[in-house]
Write a protein that holds these residues in place. Structure first.
Motif, PDB file in Angstrom:
ATOM      1  N   ASN A 115    -100.209   1.203 -39.940  1.00  0.00           N
ATOM      2  CA  ASN A 115    -100.366   2.662 -39.846  1.00  0.00           C
ATOM      3  C   ASN A 115     -99.080   3.368 -40.254  1.00  0.00           C
ATOM      4  O   ASN A 115     -99.112   4.353 -40.992  1.00  0.00           O
ATOM      5  CB  ASN A 115    -100.736   3.071 -38.418  1.00  0.00           C
ATOM      6  CG  ASN A 115    -102.224   2.962 -38.153  1.00  0.00           C
ATOM      7  OD1 ASN A 115    -103.007   2.634 -39.038  1.00  0.00           O
ATOM      8  ND2 ASN A 115    -102.620   3.239 -36.920  1.00  0.00           N
ATOM      9  N   ASN A 147     -98.648   3.118 -44.024  1.00  0.00           N
ATOM     10  CA  ASN A 147     -99.591   3.958 -44.759  1.00  0.00           C
ATOM     11  C   ASN A 147     -99.300   5.448 -44.597  1.00  0.00           C
ATOM     12  O   ASN A 147     -99.482   6.225 -45.533  1.00  0.00           O
ATOM     13  CB  ASN A 147    -101.024   3.649 -44.317  1.00  0.00           C
ATOM     14  CG  ASN A 147    -101.477   2.265 -44.745  1.00  0.00           C
ATOM     15  OD1 ASN A 147    -100.887   1.654 -45.627  1.00  0.00           O
ATOM     16  ND2 ASN A 147    -102.522   1.760 -44.119  1.00  0.00           N
ATOM     17  N   TRP A 148     -98.853   5.838 -43.415  1.00  0.00           N
ATOM     18  CA  TRP A 148     -98.464   7.238 -43.240  1.00  0.00           C
ATOM     19  C   TRP A 148     -97.260   7.569 -44.105  1.00  0.00           C
ATOM     20  O   TRP A 148     -97.208   8.609 -44.746  1.00  0.00           O
ATOM     21  CB  TRP A 148     -98.105   7.509 -41.776  1.00  0.00           C
ATOM     22  CG  TRP A 148     -99.265   7.602 -40.846  1.00  0.00           C
ATOM     23  CD1 TRP A 148    -100.536   8.012 -41.144  1.00  0.00           C
ATOM     24  CD2 TRP A 148     -99.261   7.303 -39.435  1.00  0.00           C
ATOM     25  NE1 TRP A 148    -101.323   7.980 -40.015  1.00  0.00           N
ATOM     26  CE2 TRP A 148    -100.567   7.549 -38.955  1.00  0.00           C
ATOM     27  CE3 TRP A 148     -98.290   6.845 -38.541  1.00  0.00           C
ATOM     28  CZ2 TRP A 148    -100.915   7.366 -37.619  1.00  0.00           C
ATOM     29  CZ3 TRP A 148     -98.631   6.667 -37.222  1.00  0.00           C
ATOM     30  CH2 TRP A 148     -99.927   6.915 -36.760  1.00  0.00           C
ATOM     31  N   THR A 206    -100.656   6.917 -48.108  1.00  0.00           N
ATOM     32  CA  THR A 206    -101.957   6.261 -48.247  1.00  0.00           C
ATOM     33  C   THR A 206    -102.929   6.736 -47.173  1.00  0.00           C
ATOM     34  O   THR A 206    -104.132   6.838 -47.400  1.00  0.00           O
ATOM     35  CB  THR A 206    -101.805   4.725 -48.147  1.00  0.00           C
ATOM     36  OG1 THR A 206    -100.843   4.302 -49.115  1.00  0.00           O
ATOM     37  CG2 THR A 206    -103.122   4.024 -48.401  1.00  0.00           C
ATOM     38  N   LYS A 207    -102.392   7.021 -45.984  1.00  0.00           N
ATOM     39  CA  LYS A 207    -103.208   7.461 -44.853  1.00  0.00           C
ATOM     40  C   LYS A 207    -102.740   8.840 -44.408  1.00  0.00           C
ATOM     41  O   LYS A 207    -101.541   9.088 -44.293  1.00  0.00           O
ATOM     42  CB  LYS A 207    -103.068   6.452 -43.704  1.00  0.00           C
ATOM     43  CG  LYS A 207    -103.878   6.741 -42.451  1.00  0.00           C
ATOM     44  CD  LYS A 207    -103.613   5.643 -41.416  1.00  0.00           C
ATOM     45  CE  LYS A 207    -104.285   5.926 -40.084  1.00  0.00           C
ATOM     46  NZ  LYS A 207    -105.734   5.799 -40.137  1.00  0.00           N
TER      47      LYS A 207
END
Length: 200
Positions: free
Chosen positions: A98, A101-102, A106-107
């Motif tokens: 997470n 990705n943050w 990506t997230k």
């Protein structure tokens, strides 16, 4: 764009004076502007030497900022450098992926994610005078989302990303609002900032 920069710069000075009143004047919202890794050389023709992690997106810089603040809140001492991503994940009780990705965009990083990350990294602390509560700094989250939306461009047809660099122009607005408040008699601190903030 200039109107937005001026608005954010004014808010930025107010935010700094409330959250870091003893520190020397410094733009906090500029700490979460997109940034190019200083080690990525930029020749005259504008081409850059590609390297992994060369773009520091606003959310990545915000997470690094929260991580540094978190070390101080939990240990009452500033870190010498930004904590590693795996360390942040452990301290935040958050899956490592997470965080990755943050940080790379990506997230999506939501207000709920921000609040949860803040609560884990900057928990309430007991003191001789009772519990100390550290409210999440929502203004810098808002600034991060502005920068992420306006200055980070993602291609809809490929994995390509680009950033727009406006730090110099933004800091001109920030300095103007700082001087305006000084002229009105607002007093600012003079203590140097911990070295970790120079790495964010």
């Amino acid at each position: 764009m200039n109107t937005l920069f001026s608005l954010l710069a004014h808010w930025d000075v107010e935010f700094y004076s409330r959250y870091f009143p003893n520190r020397a004047p410094r733009s906090c919202f500029a700490m979460v502007l997109p940034r190019l890794d200083p080690k990525a050389a930029v020749p005259c023709e504008g081409q850059i030497t590609k390297r992994r992690g060369m773009f520091a997106y606003p959310v990545r810089r915000l997470i690094d900022l929260i991580a540094c603040l978190g070390v101080f809140v939990r240990k009452n001492d500033w870190p010498d450098q930004i904590p590693k991503v795996r360390r942040i994940a452990l301290d935040a009780n958050e899956p490592y992926q997470n965080l990755v990705n943050w940080r790379d965009g990506t997230k999506s990083f939501t207000k709920r994610d921000f609040v949860q990350l803040w609560k884990h990294l900057c928990p309430d602390r007991e003191s001789a005078n009772g519990p100390i509560h550290w409210p999440e700094p929502s203004p810098i989250f808002a600034a991060t989302m502005f920068w992420q939306s306006l200055l980070v461009q993602n291609s809809t047809t490929s994995k390509e990303k680009s950033i727009l660099l406006f730090e110099d122009i933004y800091l001109l607005w920030w300095a103007e609002h700082l001087e305006a408040l000084k002229a009105k008699g607002t007093v600012f601190g003079a203590s140097p900032w911990p070295a970790c903030f120079n790495e964010i």
